[in-house]
Design an enzyme around this catalytic site. Structure first.
Site, short mmCIF file in Angstrom:
data_model
loop_
_atom_site.label_atom_id
_atom_site.label_comp_id
_atom_site.label_asym_id
_atom_site.label_seq_id
_atom_site.Cartn_x
_atom_site.Cartn_y
_atom_site.Cartn_z
N GLY A 185 -3.15 -1.82 9.83
CA GLY A 185 -4.09 -1.35 10.83
C GLY A 185 -5.52 -1.33 10.32
O GLY A 185 -5.83 -1.82 9.23
N ASP A 186 -6.42 -0.71 11.12
CA ASP A 186 -7.83 -0.69 10.77
C ASP A 186 -8.10 -0.03 9.43
O ASP A 186 -8.97 -0.46 8.68
CB ASP A 186 -8.63 0.03 11.87
N GLY A 187 -7.34 1.03 9.11
CA GLY A 187 -7.56 1.73 7.85
C GLY A 187 -7.25 0.86 6.65
O GLY A 187 -7.99 0.85 5.65
N THR A 188 -6.16 0.11 6.71
CA THR A 188 -5.79 -0.79 5.62
C THR A 188 -6.79 -1.93 5.49
O THR A 188 -7.22 -2.28 4.38
CB THR A 188 -4.38 -1.36 5.84
N ASP A 194 -24.90 -10.84 11.57
CA ASP A 194 -26.35 -10.97 11.79
C ASP A 194 -27.21 -10.21 10.80
O ASP A 194 -28.44 -10.21 10.90
CB ASP A 194 -26.72 -10.56 13.22
N THR A 253 0.84 -1.20 0.00
CA THR A 253 0.00 0.00 0.00
C THR A 253 0.88 1.25 0.00
O THR A 253 2.09 1.18 0.21
CB THR A 253 -0.94 0.03 1.21
N ARG A 280 -9.91 -1.89 6.39
CA ARG A 280 -11.16 -1.33 5.86
C ARG A 280 -11.09 -1.15 4.35
O ARG A 280 -12.02 -1.49 3.61
CB ARG A 280 -11.45 0.02 6.52
N THR A 325 -3.19 0.14 16.03
CA THR A 325 -3.43 0.49 17.43
C THR A 325 -4.72 -0.15 17.94
O THR A 325 -4.75 -0.76 19.00
CB THR A 325 -3.52 2.01 17.60
N GLU A 328 -11.28 6.53 10.77
CA GLU A 328 -10.75 7.42 9.72
C GLU A 328 -11.64 8.65 9.59
O GLU A 328 -12.87 8.53 9.41
CB GLU A 328 -10.69 6.67 8.39
#
Length: 315
Positions: free
Chosen positions: A68-71, A227, A42, A73, A95, A295
């Site tokens: 991390g969460d951004g990648t 769900d 990336t 997502r 994090t 983000e």
């Protein structure tokens, strides 16, 4: 046994290729399998959507995203959009690592996460889609964890680390208390599943696919990423009494008491409202910064949210 074809999408800010290659070798040995890997890095200009498209075009059995969460997502967004059935695995290196936490992926353990990636069973999870009006025009984004404004996932993932080491989940209470005290309420027109909600004055709105945060703190206790529904939390505390009511609702009603009594449905209170929705339309009377999976997207007054059930299969 034929070799698995892997596409490794990695964020070079979070780790090195050498560490991932070492972890892959150990994981393949532990899982008793072999693999062929293609590597995609990336960049500032491509958080993950572009390289995911390249990986899918190249042909792959499994997308492994390390970051991390951004990648995570960004990769999940492009994968859900492609709707190919290609499976996803996560090597959490950020994090918050919120999706990984909710799915039980090993944290801070590259070989452990990769062992699961090579040998784990896939689970279909939902993805939320957000259409938002921003200064530069309308945008569309997916989220795997949560979206909203006010007391949001980004603030929660930045809770004081020293305090977390000393008092655990109580650090989130302190963090939320500071945020609540500094928050102003605003009028929001909410349409949930096509039905207009009564006029709401809130300082925080969160809609989530997952509910468990760092330290095991469960902000959305009914959230289940598989769900077919999203969980909505509205916070409207105003003043000391409202703040105390919110803390009681989050920590006692939907925390300690729920664990003790085996409760299965989130309880609301005067200042905290819990709902479950499949679609949501928001009109804010004042601009607020909106975030998805931590983000910052910028300020907005109009947002629409829908859910794509079973959008991504994650190991």
């Amino acid at each position: 046994m034929s070799a698995q074809r892997l596409s490794i999408i990695w964020n070079p800010v979070k780790t090195t290729r050498a560490d991932l290659e070492s972890g892959l070798d150990r994981a393949a040995s532990a899982a008793g399998t072999t693999f062929e890997a293609i590597w995609f890095e990336t960049s500032e200009d491509d958080a993950g959507q572009g390289v995911t498209a390249q990986a899918l075009a190249a042909g792959t059995d499994l997308l492994v995203v390390a970051g991390g969460d951004g990648t995570v997502r960004a990769v999940a967004e492009r994968l859900a959009e492609a709707d190919t059935g290609t499976e996803l695995a996560i090597v959490p290196l950020g994090t918050g690592n919120l999706l990984a936490r909710n799915l039980g992926v090993p944290l801070n353990d590259i070989p452990g996460a990769l062992t699961r990636a090579l040998g784990g069973e896939a689970r279909a999870i939902d993805v939320g889609w957000l259409e938002i009006e921003l200064a530069g025009g309308p945008e569309r984004h997916a989220f795997a964890v949560m979206a909203g404004f006010g007391l949001d996932a980004h603030m929660i993932t930045e809770t004081d680390e020293d305090l977390k080491d000393k008092v655990g989940w109580l650090a989130y209470v302190e963090s939320m208390g500071r945020a609540l005290a500094a928050s102003d309420t605003l009028e929001v027109r909410i349409t949930a599943d096509g039905q207009a909600h009564d006029g709401d004055s809130v300082h925080t709105l969160l809609v989530g696919n997952c509910g468990t945060l760092q330290g095991g703190f469960n902000l959305l206790p009914d959230a289940d990423p598989s769900d077919g529904e999203l969980d909505l939390l509205l916070l409207s505390a105003d003043g000391a009494a409202g703040w105390l009511d919110t803390m009681r609702n989050l920590v006692w009603d939907n925390g300690i008491k729920r664990l003790a009594t085996g409760g299965t449905v989130a309880e609301s209170s005067d200042s905290a409202t819990h709902l479950r929705v499949r679609s949501l339309r928001l009109e804010l009377m004042e601009p607020r910064v909106f975030e998805i999976d931590g983000e910052d997207l910028g300020e907005t007054t109009r947002v629409s949210i829908t859910i794509q059930p079973g959008a991504v299969r994650v190991r």
